[in-house]
Write a protein that holds these residues in place. Structure first.
Motif, mmCIF file in Angstrom:
data_model
loop_
_atom_site.group_PDB
_atom_site.id
_atom_site.type_symbol
_atom_site.label_atom_id
_atom_site.label_comp_id
_atom_site.label_asym_id
_atom_site.label_seq_id
_atom_site.Cartn_x
_atom_site.Cartn_y
_atom_site.Cartn_z
ATOM 1 N N ILE A 109 32.281 35.758 48.108
ATOM 2 C CA ILE A 109 32.970 37.030 47.203
ATOM 3 C C ILE A 109 32.353 37.244 45.966
ATOM 4 O O ILE A 109 31.662 36.213 45.296
ATOM 5 C CB ILE A 109 34.427 36.536 46.764
ATOM 6 N N ASP A 110 31.854 38.472 45.658
ATOM 7 C CA ASP A 110 31.118 38.763 44.384
ATOM 8 C C ASP A 110 32.130 39.051 43.309
ATOM 9 O O ASP A 110 31.841 38.486 42.275
ATOM 10 C CB ASP A 110 30.416 40.124 44.562
ATOM 11 N N LYS A 111 33.382 39.870 43.699
ATOM 12 C CA LYS A 111 34.501 39.874 42.411
ATOM 13 C C LYS A 111 35.674 39.873 43.134
ATOM 14 O O LYS A 111 35.999 40.245 44.223
ATOM 15 C CB LYS A 111 34.229 41.382 41.877
ATOM 16 N N ILE A 112 36.700 39.309 42.278
ATOM 17 C CA ILE A 112 38.118 39.028 42.689
ATOM 18 C C ILE A 112 39.011 39.465 41.360
ATOM 19 O O ILE A 112 38.704 38.968 40.376
ATOM 20 C CB ILE A 112 38.052 37.553 43.115
ATOM 21 N N ARG A 113 40.253 39.588 41.858
ATOM 22 C CA ARG A 113 41.249 39.748 40.820
ATOM 23 C C ARG A 113 42.614 39.570 41.540
ATOM 24 O O ARG A 113 42.587 40.023 42.905
ATOM 25 C CB ARG A 113 41.137 40.973 40.002
ATOM 26 N N ILE B 197 39.228 42.035 46.540
ATOM 27 C CA ILE B 197 37.798 41.257 46.487
ATOM 28 C C ILE B 197 37.002 42.636 46.537
ATOM 29 O O ILE B 197 37.095 43.440 47.251
ATOM 30 C CB ILE B 197 37.597 40.198 47.552
ATOM 31 N N ILE B 198 35.549 42.237 46.215
ATOM 32 C CA ILE B 198 34.495 42.958 46.695
ATOM 33 C C ILE B 198 33.523 41.809 47.323
ATOM 34 O O ILE B 198 33.280 40.817 46.579
ATOM 35 C CB ILE B 198 33.805 43.505 45.550
ATOM 36 N N LYS B 199 33.027 41.964 48.287
ATOM 37 C CA LYS B 199 32.210 41.092 49.181
ATOM 38 C C LYS B 199 30.605 40.892 48.602
ATOM 39 O O LYS B 199 30.211 41.988 48.132
ATOM 40 C CB LYS B 199 32.220 41.003 50.659
ATOM 41 N N LYS B 200 30.107 39.942 48.675
ATOM 42 C CA LYS B 200 28.527 40.006 48.393
ATOM 43 C C LYS B 200 28.013 40.881 49.414
ATOM 44 O O LYS B 200 27.986 40.740 50.501
ATOM 45 C CB LYS B 200 28.108 38.580 48.326
ATOM 46 N N LYS B 201 26.703 41.788 49.061
ATOM 47 C CA LYS B 201 26.197 42.266 49.752
ATOM 48 C C LYS B 201 25.271 41.487 50.589
ATOM 49 O O LYS B 201 25.282 42.122 52.124
ATOM 50 C CB LYS B 201 25.033 43.276 48.958
ATOM 51 N N ASN B 202 24.617 40.501 50.305
ATOM 52 C CA ASN B 202 23.749 39.731 51.318
ATOM 53 C C ASN B 202 24.505 38.556 52.263
ATOM 54 O O ASN B 202 24.003 37.897 52.878
ATOM 55 C CB ASN B 202 22.618 38.912 50.452
ATOM 56 N N ASN C 156 32.816 51.458 33.539
ATOM 57 C CA ASN C 156 31.783 51.570 34.750
ATOM 58 C C ASN C 156 32.455 51.418 36.132
ATOM 59 O O ASN C 156 33.265 50.645 36.404
ATOM 60 C CB ASN C 156 30.617 50.479 34.537
ATOM 61 N N LEU C 157 31.741 52.547 36.863
ATOM 62 C CA LEU C 157 32.374 52.505 38.136
ATOM 63 C C LEU C 157 31.736 51.422 38.903
ATOM 64 O O LEU C 157 30.503 51.097 39.063
ATOM 65 C CB LEU C 157 31.860 53.758 38.851
ATOM 66 N N ILE C 158 32.388 50.722 39.696
ATOM 67 C CA ILE C 158 31.875 49.428 40.357
ATOM 68 C C ILE C 158 31.086 49.821 41.550
ATOM 69 O O ILE C 158 31.803 50.418 42.625
ATOM 70 C CB ILE C 158 33.033 48.440 40.623
ATOM 71 N N ASP C 159 30.173 49.080 41.933
ATOM 72 C CA ASP C 159 29.477 49.600 43.219
ATOM 73 C C ASP C 159 30.078 48.582 44.195
ATOM 74 O O ASP C 159 30.448 47.185 43.886
ATOM 75 C CB ASP C 159 27.895 49.031 43.150
ATOM 76 N N GLY C 160 30.426 49.206 45.435
ATOM 77 C CA GLY C 160 31.192 48.238 46.341
ATOM 78 C C GLY C 160 32.673 48.771 46.376
ATOM 79 O O GLY C 160 33.191 49.229 45.571
ATOM 80 N N GLU C 161 33.304 48.399 47.585
ATOM 81 C CA GLU C 161 34.678 48.734 47.954
ATOM 82 C C GLU C 161 35.561 47.510 47.708
ATOM 83 O O GLU C 161 35.420 46.605 48.257
ATOM 84 C CB GLU C 161 34.672 49.512 49.313
ATOM 85 N N TRP C 162 36.325 47.856 46.736
ATOM 86 C CA TRP C 162 37.724 46.552 46.642
ATOM 87 C C TRP C 162 38.567 46.710 48.051
ATOM 88 O O TRP C 162 38.978 47.930 48.560
ATOM 89 C CB TRP C 162 38.305 46.962 45.457
#
Length: 376
Positions: A369-373, A359-364, A313-319
């Motif tokens: 951080i929303d996602k991290i690796r 990381i992808i940051k939370k929209k609000n 799945n393509l992730i919404d948001g920019e790493w």
């Protein structure tokens, strides 16, 4: 199968002969005119092993029915002689015309050619026997037989004929007893074959099209197959870890050795040239062979595009990549841009000051951080 290009204006009506030839191990590809067949022969000469000629057939495509002549066979034989610098083609004449089979024929005599009689069953048996004997004298055909399973990945619906030529060239290099000297050139050929493989995986959406059209798509394709592309979530493994690892390492070597990029980390080409042996280069080629054999079966088994797309799945948001600058006593972390890292992430990834993370940051809340690796 022994691949034969066949010139005969009536080849479409000779299905029983074609079936009989297949039973004897010959794959016949027929053309009604010299013009049509010569175009194919010039482009794909390496794909054919022998040439089978009718005595009379059309010189040009679309020629009026009943206007066959010896001009067709004459043009083909001239082309056979022109191609001798690239490949030597044994050719056989098969005709039902008395002027070729029963009478003395000046054309056949001038070209030192014997004609087999289409109407004589014994002659057909002799034709197949003689063709098989001739093939035994052709080194390229013997190489093709020994590596038939590997070369199958270069069929028209997989990697295609251009990559067939590249792969066949690598096989010939490996089979020669002399030391391989053209390291940079051959590593470039390996890189092009891998690019062709990735393009084929893109057509099947095993690798997303969005990656294939990106700048730096080859390395990004390798990351994707390893499940490490930070723009995608994975619902299933794409390829086994050993396969993705071998692709990654092979790309590192060949991109450096073929000067694909200006930053030469390993100076591979210099190493090959100064080495007392060519074992290093041969190991790269054999690794490619192993990968191609594996991917041949993998591609055949994964033709369903929708099922392939369900693996990712393509992730919404920019790493984005950031550096860890602080870890507090309570295990809260801070990135260089001020973003907070929750203790669960710090502990899960065993983060330390100086580590790089994607990381992808939370929209609000852009400070969380929303996602991290871990960054690769």
């Amino acid at each position: 199968m022994i691949k034969v290009i066949w010139f005969d204006d009536q080849y479409k009506d000779l299905e029983q002969f074609k079936i009989r030839a297949e039973n004897q191990g010959f794959d016949l590809e027929g053309y009604e005119s010299a013009e049509e067949g010569i175009k194919v022969l010039e482009k794909k000469y390496q794909a054919f092993d022998l040439i089978l000629l009718d005595g009379l057939f059309y010189k040009n495509k679309g020629q009026e029915k009943g206007t066959v002549s010896v001009e067709g066979i004459g043009n083909v034989i001239r082309k056979i002689h022109e191609l001798r610098t690239k490949k030597i083609f044994p050719y056989f004449v098969l005709s039902g015309q008395d002027k070729f089979t029963k009478e003395e024929n000046t054309f056949l005599k001038a070209n030192s050619a014997r004609c087999y009689d289409k109407k004589n069953p014994a002659d057909l048996v002799k034709l197949f026997k003689d063709m098989k004997e001739e093939v035994k004298t052709l080194p390229d055909v013997q190489i093709k037989f020994r590596h038939a399973e590997l070369l199958e990945i270069c069929s028209d619906d997989l990697l295609g004929f251009d990559n067939y030529l590249r792969l066949f060239g690598l096989i010939k290099q490996i089979e020669e007893n002399t030391k391989i000297e053209e390291g940079e050139k051959m590593l470039t050929e390996i890189r092009k074959i891998i690019e062709g493989l990735f393009e084929n995986l893109g057509k099947l959406q095993i690798i997303p099209n969005e990656i294939i059209i990106e700048k730096g798509w080859v390395n990004k394709s390798s990351l994707f197959l390893a499940g490490k592309h930070n723009g995608y979530d994975y619902t299933d493994e794409i390829v086994p870890a050993i396969i993705s690892y071998n692709i990654h390492k092979l790309l590192d070597i060949i991109q450096d050795g073929s000067h694909a990029y200006s930053d030469l980390k390993f100076n591979v080409d210099s190493y090959i040239k100064n080495s007392k042996s060519d074992y290093f280069f041969r190991s790269c080629v054999y690794l490619l062979f192993d990968l191609l054999l594996w991917f041949k079966e993998f591609i055949i088994e994964n033709q369903d595009i929708e099922m392939n797309k369900n693996r990712w799945n393509l992730i919404d948001g920019e790493w984005i990549t950031e550096e860890v600058t602080r870890i507090a006593d309570n295990n809260y972390g801070t990135l260089k841009d001020g973003t907070t890292i929750l203790p669960t992430f710090v502990l899960e990834y065993e983060l330390k000051i100086g580590d790089k993370v994607d990381i992808i940051k939370k929209k609000n809340n852009k400070t969380h951080i929303d996602k991290i690796r871990r960054s690769i």
